[in-house]
Write an enzyme that holds these catalytic residues in place. Structure first.
Site, PDB file in Angstrom:
ATOM      1  N   SER A 225       9.471  11.742  -5.928  1.00 51.17           N
ATOM      2  CA  SER A 225      10.231  10.898  -5.007  1.00 51.17           C
ATOM      3  C   SER A 225      11.339  11.727  -4.355  1.00 51.17           C
ATOM      4  O   SER A 225      11.045  12.728  -3.698  1.00 51.17           O
ATOM      5  CB  SER A 225      10.770   9.673  -5.743  1.00 51.17           C
ATOM      6  OG  SER A 225      11.261   8.718  -4.838  1.00 51.17           O
TER       7      SER A 225
ATOM      8  N   ASP B  75       1.354   4.317  -1.067  1.00 48.75           N
ATOM      9  CA  ASP B  75       2.804   4.461  -1.213  1.00 48.75           C
ATOM     10  C   ASP B  75       3.515   3.885   0.013  1.00 48.75           C
ATOM     11  O   ASP B  75       3.343   4.383   1.123  1.00 48.75           O
ATOM     12  CB  ASP B  75       3.156   5.944  -1.362  1.00 48.75           C
ATOM     13  CG  ASP B  75       4.582   6.168  -1.835  1.00 48.75           C
ATOM     14  OD1 ASP B  75       5.439   5.304  -1.575  1.00 48.75           O
ATOM     15  OD2 ASP B  75       4.829   7.216  -2.456  1.00 48.75           O
TER      16      ASP B  75
ATOM     17  N   HIS C 110       3.909   4.264  -5.063  1.00 47.91           N
ATOM     18  CA  HIS C 110       5.026   5.183  -5.269  1.00 47.91           C
ATOM     19  C   HIS C 110       5.265   5.326  -6.769  1.00 47.91           C
ATOM     20  O   HIS C 110       6.100   4.664  -7.369  1.00 47.91           O
ATOM     21  CB  HIS C 110       6.283   4.646  -4.574  1.00 47.91           C
ATOM     22  CG  HIS C 110       7.376   5.669  -4.461  1.00 47.91           C
ATOM     23  ND1 HIS C 110       7.265   6.769  -3.658  1.00 47.91           N
ATOM     24  CD2 HIS C 110       8.593   5.756  -5.051  1.00 47.91           C
ATOM     25  CE1 HIS C 110       8.372   7.490  -3.741  1.00 47.91           C
ATOM     26  NE2 HIS C 110       9.187   6.897  -4.594  1.00 47.91           N
TER      27      HIS C 110
END
Length: 388
Positions: free
Chosen positions: A241, A326, A358
């Protein structure tokens, strides 16, 4: 204040007063069914310390000795004679324990570690601090493989957490233990902007992302190089991330700083990412804009700190992992980064999960990804051929 506190409010008088105050962030406050007992947790240097006390007298209630680890999810029995809680440690996933508050006896109800895993093969972490470029101390979590020594130095990895504003904490992480078990030291760096170290530290990277906080990560390598049990010629960077963004930023803006990078669903184009936030994330968007800047006014800076637009600088091998679904980091971000690095004729591997968003939700995908990390590192960091 500098730290998150818990306060009490009297509904009749309207008086307010501090309730739980510490030189660390208060994580939570809860009570027993009658309200006579209070339980609260404090985030002390990346580990939650749990305390129990009586509400009226504020007298502490001593808890018996428990296994070393993070105490979570404290629950009272209906008669308040027992509490159940979860203990999570570096070398053990979460297990449920029950404590008899009257005699102090404890029982462990579960054993969540896979029976095929020998717990002696897992390692405990150490909380350390190292100096960054400007002398700021960076709190971090260090994992040392068994057998690592000055006579047997091992490769190292700087692990960057998500966020912005996350925190690497102690506790069981299968991915980290897998890497360490395969001979890689891991330094979980809590760069400036991380939570858990006070308000001032948290805001140190506001609208300076990819700059000072990136240097904190680069200096994480310098710290690893200072350890005699680390092979200073073999240090990589890994993160997911926002941590994945930092990986790509390190390879693009500090191309000689690390020997390899593993970018796990990381942002590469802040211009597109900040403009594509869906409307149902409005509150999240506002807080992110406060920290990162509004694309309406800061688009030029967002472009400057986006690795995608500087990918021609990347000269180190890269592994990119992406989920097709995502919503935060669109797959096109990783597609374009991979294509750009391929154009540099630099080794790049790309793993796409069609059934993930995600992060990982399916165990089989977690295992596939973790094995991909080790194979990539064995090939491009250790320099082994035919690694499996």
């Amino acid at each position: 204040g500098e730290w998150r506190q818990a306060w009490r409010y009297d509904l009749e008088s309207g008086e307010r007063a501090p309730f739980v105050v510490s030189d660390w962030d208060v994580s939570y406050v809860g009570d027993s069914h009658s309200g006579e007992l209070i339980v609260y947790g404090v985030n002390v240097d990346a580990r939650t310390e749990v305390s129990l006390r009586e509400l009226e007298t504020e007298a502490s209630v001593e808890l018996p000795a428990l296994p070393t680890g993070e105490l979570r999810n404290v629950r009272f029995s209906s008669d308040e004679s027992h509490i159940a809680l979860i203990v999570n440690a570096d070398n053990s996933p979460s297990n449920i324990h029950v404590i008899d508050l009257e005699d102090g006896d404890t029982r462990q109800l579960t054993d969540a570690l896979n029976p095929e895993i020998d717990s002696a093969h897992l390692v405990m972490s150490e909380v350390i601090r190292y100096e960054s470029f400007d002398g700021l101390e960076i709190p971090s979590i260090l994992y040392k493989p068994h057998g690592a020594s000055a006579e047997n130095p091992v490769p190292g990895l700087v692990l960057v957490h998500g966020g912005p504003g996350g925190q690497t904490r102690t506790g069981y992480r299968a991915m980290v233990q897998h890497l360490v078990n395969h001979g890689y030291a891991v330094l979980g760096a809590n760069n400036r902007g991380s939570s858990g170290y006070g308000k001032t530290f948290f805001h140190m990277d506001d609208k300076r992302h990819g700059e000072e906080d990136l240097q904190d990560i680069v200096y994480g390598r310098k710290y690893l190089e200072s350890l005699d049990w680390i092979d200073g010629s073999k240090v990589g960077v890994i993160g997911g991330s926002y941590g994945g963004y930092m990986v790509a930023a390190a390879l693009a803006f500090e191309p000689e700083a690390f020997d390899v990078g593993i970018n796990i669903f990381g942002v590469t184009n802040w211009v597109r990412t900040l403009e594509s936030i869906p409307p149902w994330w409005e509150s999240f968007k506002e807080s992110l804009y406060d920290e990162m800047g509004d694309p309406a006014t800061d688009a030029e800076r967002h472009r400057r700190i986006s690795p995608l637009f500087h990918a021609d600088n990347i000269v180190r091998p890269l592994l990119v992992v992406q989920g097709s679904n995502d919503p935060r980091v669109l797959q096109v971000e990783s597609d374009e980064l991979v294509a750009a690095v391929q154009a540099n004729e630099i080794p790049v591997e790309y793993v796409v999960f069609p059934d993930e968003g995600h992060g990982f939700r399916k165990r089989v995908n977690q295992i596939t990804a973790s094995n991909a990390y080790v194979r990539f590192l064995d090939t491009y960091l250790k320099g082994e051929t035919g690694s499996d």
